[in-house]
Scaffold this active site. Structure first.
Site, mmCIF file in Angstrom:
data_model
loop_
_atom_site.group_PDB
_atom_site.id
_atom_site.type_symbol
_atom_site.label_atom_id
_atom_site.label_comp_id
_atom_site.label_asym_id
_atom_site.label_seq_id
_atom_site.Cartn_x
_atom_site.Cartn_y
_atom_site.Cartn_z
ATOM 1 N N ASN A 1 28.448 9.052 -0.260
ATOM 2 C CA ASN A 1 29.738 8.835 -0.924
ATOM 3 C C ASN A 1 29.860 7.345 -1.262
ATOM 4 O O ASN A 1 30.001 6.514 -0.368
ATOM 5 C CB ASN A 1 30.852 9.283 0.028
ATOM 6 C CG ASN A 1 32.242 9.114 -0.562
ATOM 7 O OD1 ASN A 1 32.412 8.468 -1.608
ATOM 8 N ND2 ASN A 1 33.241 9.671 0.100
ATOM 9 N N HIS B 1 33.631 13.813 -7.789
ATOM 10 C CA HIS B 1 33.435 12.782 -6.764
ATOM 11 C C HIS B 1 32.512 13.364 -5.691
ATOM 12 O O HIS B 1 32.606 14.539 -5.351
ATOM 13 C CB HIS B 1 34.782 12.396 -6.155
ATOM 14 C CG HIS B 1 34.650 11.492 -4.974
ATOM 15 N ND1 HIS B 1 33.841 10.365 -4.984
ATOM 16 C CD2 HIS B 1 35.198 11.551 -3.721
ATOM 17 C CE1 HIS B 1 33.916 9.766 -3.812
ATOM 18 N NE2 HIS B 1 34.722 10.465 -3.033
ATOM 19 N N CYS C 1 38.546 6.293 -3.403
ATOM 20 C CA CYS C 1 37.556 7.183 -4.021
ATOM 21 C C CYS C 1 38.016 7.745 -5.367
ATOM 22 O O CYS C 1 37.202 8.203 -6.165
ATOM 23 C CB CYS C 1 37.193 8.324 -3.073
ATOM 24 S SG CYS C 1 36.373 7.739 -1.586
HETATM 25 O O1 UT7 Z 1 35.821 10.318 -0.375
HETATM 26 C C1 UT7 Z 1 37.075 10.476 0.212
HETATM 27 C C2 UT7 Z 1 37.242 11.827 0.617
HETATM 28 N N1 UT7 Z 1 36.481 12.099 1.812
HETATM 29 C C3 UT7 Z 1 36.169 13.337 2.104
HETATM 30 O O2 UT7 Z 1 36.451 14.202 1.304
HETATM 31 C C4 UT7 Z 1 35.566 13.655 3.436
HETATM 32 C C5 UT7 Z 1 36.104 14.966 3.892
HETATM 33 N N2 UT7 Z 1 35.667 15.365 5.201
HETATM 34 C C6 UT7 Z 1 34.414 15.798 5.462
HETATM 35 O O3 UT7 Z 1 33.557 15.749 4.607
HETATM 36 C C7 UT7 Z 1 34.127 16.404 6.794
HETATM 37 O O4 UT7 Z 1 35.328 16.613 7.498
HETATM 38 C C8 UT7 Z 1 33.160 15.557 7.667
HETATM 39 C C9 UT7 Z 1 31.768 15.590 7.082
HETATM 40 C C10 UT7 Z 1 33.677 14.132 7.763
HETATM 41 C C11 UT7 Z 1 33.089 16.152 9.082
HETATM 42 O O5 UT7 Z 1 32.675 17.487 9.029
HETATM 43 P P1 UT7 Z 1 33.443 18.598 9.861
HETATM 44 O O6 UT7 Z 1 32.755 19.852 9.631
HETATM 45 O O7 UT7 Z 1 34.892 18.502 9.498
HETATM 46 O O8 UT7 Z 1 33.155 18.126 11.340
HETATM 47 P P2 UT7 Z 1 34.186 17.655 12.472
HETATM 48 O O9 UT7 Z 1 34.760 16.340 12.150
HETATM 49 O O10 UT7 Z 1 35.132 18.780 12.789
HETATM 50 O O11 UT7 Z 1 33.209 17.520 13.692
HETATM 51 C C12 UT7 Z 1 32.502 18.657 14.236
HETATM 52 C C13 UT7 Z 1 31.664 18.172 15.375
HETATM 53 C C14 UT7 Z 1 32.441 17.318 16.383
HETATM 54 O O12 UT7 Z 1 31.922 17.592 17.664
HETATM 55 P P3 UT7 Z 1 32.683 18.589 18.656
HETATM 56 O O13 UT7 Z 1 34.046 17.988 18.843
HETATM 57 O O14 UT7 Z 1 32.708 19.905 17.936
HETATM 58 O O15 UT7 Z 1 31.815 18.568 19.877
HETATM 59 C C15 UT7 Z 1 32.072 15.914 15.983
HETATM 60 O O16 UT7 Z 1 32.165 15.019 17.070
HETATM 61 O O17 UT7 Z 1 30.614 17.335 14.872
HETATM 62 C C16 UT7 Z 1 30.642 16.076 15.564
HETATM 63 N N3 UT7 Z 1 30.181 15.043 14.649
HETATM 64 C C17 UT7 Z 1 28.889 14.704 14.518
HETATM 65 N N4 UT7 Z 1 27.785 15.175 15.098
HETATM 66 C C18 UT7 Z 1 26.616 14.632 14.741
HETATM 67 C C19 UT7 Z 1 30.925 14.267 13.817
HETATM 68 N N5 UT7 Z 1 30.120 13.431 13.139
HETATM 69 C C20 UT7 Z 1 28.861 13.686 13.559
HETATM 70 C C21 UT7 Z 1 27.602 13.151 13.228
HETATM 71 N N6 UT7 Z 1 26.518 13.659 13.840
HETATM 72 N N7 UT7 Z 1 27.457 12.170 12.328
#
Ligand code: UT7
Length: 331
Positions: free
Chosen positions: A288, A258, A114
């Site tokens: 992204n 980005h 990225c």
């Molecule tokens: O380009 C390279 C750089 N990349 C980035 O900068 C990405 C950085 N990371 C992020 O943007 C975020 O961490 C994400 C968008 C990937 C995830 O968001 P988050 O707020 O960190 O969520 P999480 O991974 O902690 O997940 C929270 C909950 C989980 O459920 P439980 O364990 O709380 O029951 C996940 O299983 O959300 C769940 N979850 C989803 N739910 C519905 C994860 N993905 C999804 C989804 N739909 N697509």
């Protein structure tokens, strides 16, 4: 003689097919509301079957060349940032080189995921400043749809396909080619700042490769840790870029970040004290697009007249490796 790399024009290309969050929610345990709230993404473009990274790159490059009133044969350096090349080798850049009619010079790929566009921009800037090339095409192009595990809701909803390109030209300067107080009003790339930290190799990677297992593999990410590091490292590199040029956040006309997560973008905007109108956002429509996100956003904001000659543009990105970087451009 001293040279400065000046942006002549930009171009962007997105595949025709748009996939909305609702469409993904039909086959995946996710919702439009979750994706919008956690990322800011509403939709993404997905390449057609047989439509390759090189096809997207050529279209973006042709648009940038047309906007600059140049032909492929006017270019003597082509750098393509991509983590999704057509083939393991040769460099996809060489395919693009042939298709745009660029006869000589050098074409090669840069791989910093990225952050790839910032790495490619920095490389081209250094070639032009050193007098080793006259006109460069810097392209970011990706087909991440091909390396996504479409059953992993934590990653597959985040990415899209696309390409963006910039034409840069070496212009003789009146004196100060380097960064510093005396040169920050002159048009062109003021400075670029690259970093990597291989200790975090395993938080964002693809679980395949020619040497590893002979497969192209799928993207794997520890989202929360990547998010945390992005906020921390991007803040530091943006401060570094401003300080290197004797500039303050109040001097910035446009932040073109980005596009990984709207919450990361908003956090950076707030940290710099920039109103939302000064931050270029495409993540809602493009998701992204990895190395393509910054040049696509530049093409959009320059194309619709938001970014004007003489304005100060800050670009930044963070990606797998981990890699991160920033650049300041006097447009
Ligand atoms: O380009 C390279 C750089 N990349 C980035 O900068 C990405 C950085 N990371 C992020 O943007 C975020 O961490 C994400 C968008 C990937 C995830 O968001 P988050 O707020 O960190 O969520 P999480 O991974 O902690 O997940 C929270 C909950 C989980 O459920 P439980 O364990 O709380 O029951 C996940 O299983 O959300 C769940 N979850 C989803 N739910 C519905 C994860 N993905 C999804 C989804 N739909 N697509």
């Amino acid at each position: 003689m001293n040279f400065r790399a000046q942006v002549l024009a930009c171009g962007g290309y997105l595949p025709e097919r748009i996939v909305t969050n609702d469409e993904l929610a039909r086959t995946l345990d996710t919702t439009d509301a979750w994706i919008r709230q956690r990322t800011g993404i509403r939709q993404r473009h997905i390449a057609a079957e047989g439509e390759l990274t090189s096809d997207l790159a050529v279209k973006a490059a042709e648009r940038a060349l047309a906007a600059a009133h140049l032909k492929g044969s006017d270019i003597d350096l082509l750098i393509l940032a991509t983590a999704t090349p057509d083939n393991t080798f040769p460099a996809t850049a060489t395919k693009v080189q042939a298709r745009i009619g660029m006869k000589g010079g050098a074409a090669f790929d840069v791989q910093a995921v990225c952050s790839g566009f910032i790495y490619a921009l920095a490389t081209a800037n250094n070639f032009l400043r050193a007098g080793q090339a006259k006109r460069a095409l810097v392209i970011g192009a990706e087909t991440f749809s091909r390396i996504l595990d479409w059953n992993d809701r934590g990653t597959c909803v985040l990415f899209g396909d696309g390409a963006g390109a910039l034409v840069l030209e070496a212009k003789a300067t009146n004196g100060h080619a380097g960064t510093g107080l005396h040169s920050n009003m002159e048009r062109g790339v003021l400075s670029t700042h690259l970093h990597s930290d291989g200790c975090n190799y395993g938080i964002l990677y693809v679980d395949g490769g020619p040497s590893l297992n002979g497969r192209s593999g799928y993207l794997r990410m520890e989202g929360k840790e990547v998010f945390r590091l992005a906020v921390e490292r991007l803040a530091a590199v943006v401060d570094e870029a401003l300080a290197a040029n004797g500039l303050a956040a109040t001097d910035i006309d446009w932040l073109v970040p980005h596009q990984a997560n709207k919450r990361i973008i908003d956090g950076m905007g707030r940290r710099l004290g920039l109103p939302a109108e000064k931050v270029v956002v495409t993540i809602d429509r493009h998701a992204n697009t990895s190395a393509a996100s910054v040049p696509l956003a530049l093409a959009e904001a320059a194309g619709d007249g938001r970014i004007q000659p003489g304005q100060l543009v800050l670009v930044e990105a963070m990606g797998g490796g981990i890699t991160w970087g920033a650049g300041l451009l006097r447009w």
